[in-house]
Write a protein that holds these residues in place. Structure first.
Motif: not given
Length: 205
Positions: A102-103, A105
């Motif tokens: 998630r970090r 993306q």
């Protein structure tokens, strides 16, 4: 988006997982994570030894998977005990991996987990894909793949949630009873329909 990829044992889930990997889509493999949390020196392996005895540990200090499998697949309460040890450890490791994606993306991550429903992991998924084959095909493939008797194969199949029940809960079902090309075409169709067509590149050729 996190896609939960599951199915029954020997339904060909790994084949579908390989298609995603070929498109450079990251796959978190629950089986691999499960092995990592019981490596020598881990809390998981110590708990297994305490619960099931030293005979589950091989002379080199690693887990004796065959001995453990023989024990837990013939006794449901032992399987539940094992899952209560490894389940929380696997979940923690997976959450950590997902946070990393998630970090960065990453648009799509696959969580490849044979016991996604049994381990109550479905709630964390955006969509769930189930790989399905007829019961008889599943039985024959498992016997051939793992060199099991019919009784042993059925014990392992019956230790999981029935495949028909998983299909009912799925957002998308992949029929893997035909050729590899037909299976791949279904995966490509899903990627296009879900808006990930741009991830299908020449890398897979």
């Amino acid at each position: 988006m996190v896609l939960g990829l599951t199915g029954g044992i020997a339904t060909g889930k790994s084949t579908v997982s390989e298609f995603f990997k070929a498109y450079q889509i990251p796959v978190i493999d629950a089986d691999k994570v499960a092995r990592e949390v019981v490596e020598p020196g881990t809390k998981g392996l110590k708990e297994i030894q305490t619960t099931f005895g030293w005979q589950m540990i091989q002379p080199d200090g690693t887990l004796d998977r065959h001995a453990l499998g023989t024990l837990v697949f013939s006794q449901p309460e032992k399987l539940a005990q094992l899952n209560s040890i490894t389940g929380p450890l696997i979940k923690k490791a997976v959450v950590r991996k997902l946070r990393g994606y998630r970090r960065r993306q990453v648009p799509l991550v696959i969580y490849d987990a044979p016991t996604l429903f049994e381990a109550h992991g479905a709630a964390g998924m955006n969509e769930i894909m189930v790989v399905n084959v007829p019961d008889q095909v599943q039985l024959q493939r498992l016997m051939a793949r793992d060199h099991l008797s019919k009784k042993e194969a059925l014990e392992r199949i019956n230790a999981q949630m029935p495949l028909a029940e998983k299909v009912k809960r799925a957002d998308v079902v992949i029929d893997n009873s035909d050729s590899v090309d037909k299976t791949k075409a279904q995966v490509v169709r899903w990627l296009n329909e879900a808006g990930f067509g741009s991830l299908i590149t020449d890398k897979s050729n």
